[in-house]
Write an enzyme that holds these catalytic residues in place. Structure first.
Site, PDB file in Angstrom:
ATOM      1  CE  LYS A 153      -2.194   1.424   3.859  1.00 11.64           C
ATOM      2  NZ  LYS A 153      -1.744   2.835   3.667  1.00 11.64           N
ATOM      3  CD  GLU A 221      -6.501   7.407   7.569  1.00  6.58           C
ATOM      4  OE1 GLU A 221      -6.324   7.700   8.737  1.00  6.58           O
ATOM      5  OE2 GLU A 221      -5.735   7.142   6.856  1.00  6.58           O
TER       6      GLU A 221
END
EC number: 2.1.2.11
Length: 303
Positions: A153, A221
């Site tokens: 990631k 997020e």
């Protein structure tokens, strides 16, 4: 998804594991829900794509060591993230910026050994990919070769798309990360909601760029729930929410936050499913007191 919340794969015609001989639908890991086998296969990017196409939601947790990885794997959490959040919860740094590749690789190794069925994703830490595709490829290669991770990631939108494309071209599965990107906390000016108003269009464009570069999922997020829902609808790849509402394809939390082990401030998006800090503290104090008082060990605990 069945009545117990188990995510089920597609049939063999649509790239999933088949039902068993009796016709019982297979779980996410390929075993019938009623008679789960200890020989589950590892969760893969194909399973992520299949879940997206069927509208089936799945969960991700962070993991940093062998013992907790075994617990999460036995609980059938399909994806475990060895996050750069280890900077905070393992190494005690104030931000994620200081943690290094050399500090994370041993954690990845431990999680991989403890989780034979989950997909293990390694975070590329700050400074290990920002120089460009060549640096990103060198770093990601270390996480796969030395750590045993199955995917990586990295944070950023269109600016890191060339790096994503290079990794995917080399056969390395990639998850993107948009919205509140902790590695850029100094540039963002603190931990605050991202993507409001016109910034939402930029975030959507970044998500599309990450998808076009070949990522198989993207973390969103601390973004408005309506924006996350829109991004999820627009993308063909999975969205993984953390403080991004209920419409993402998956959710991720830092396990210490989820289990109530973290101290101090807890973000609004965290739901505590246990109070391990109290439980562990009580156990430790009881042990301390019993040793002081001569109550432990007893004959029962002696040879």
């Amino acid at each position: 998804m069945d009545s117990s919340g188990t995510v089920r794969n597609q049939t063999s015609d649509d790239h999933s594991r088949p039902a068993d001989a009796a016709g019982t639908a297979a779980t996410l890991y390929g075993a019938p829900a009623e008679t789960r086998s200890p020989r589950r296969s590892r969760f893969t990017v194909r399973d992520v794509a299949a879940a997206k196409s069927r509208g089936e939601r799945w969960s991700m947790l962070t993991a940093y060591d062998f013992t907790t990885a075994t617990v999460f794997d036995e609980a059938e959490i399909p994806v475990l993230l060895v996050g750069d959040s280890a900077a905070n919860v393992v190494y005690g740094y104030d931000t994620t910026v200081p943690v290094t590749v050399d500090e994370l690789i041993p954690l990845v190794r431990a999680v991989v050994r403890g989780a034979p069925h989950a997909m293990v994703v390694a975070d590329l830490p700050f400074g290990s990919y920002q120089a460009g595709p060549e640096q990103a490829l060198a770093t990601a290669t270390r996480f796969l070769k030395e750590g045993g991770a199955q995917a990586v990631k990295l944070e950023g939108g269109a600016r890191v798309a060339p790096a994503v494309a290079a990794l995917v071209g080399a056969g390395i599965p990639v998850i993107g990360h948009l919205g509140l990107t902790p590695q850029s906390i100094h540039a963002l000016g603190g931990y605050r909601v991202q993507g409001r108003d016109e910034a939402g269009e930029v975030l959507l464009a970044d998500a599309l760029a990450i998808e076009a570069a070949g990522a198989f999922a993207v973390v969103l997020e601390v973004v408005p729930a309506d924006l996350a829902a829109r991004v999820t609808k627009e993308l063909h790849i999975a969205t993984v929410g953390i403080g991004a509402g209920a419409d993402c394809d998956a959710q991720v939390l830092v396990w210490q936050d989820m289990a109530g082990l973290s101290g101090g401030h807890v973000p609004r998006f965290v739901k505590r499913y246990a109070d391990l800090r109290t439980v562990l503290g009580d156990a430790v104090r009881t042990y301390r007191d019993e040793v002081r008082g001569g109550q432990y060990p007893t004959v029962e605990h002696s040879y």
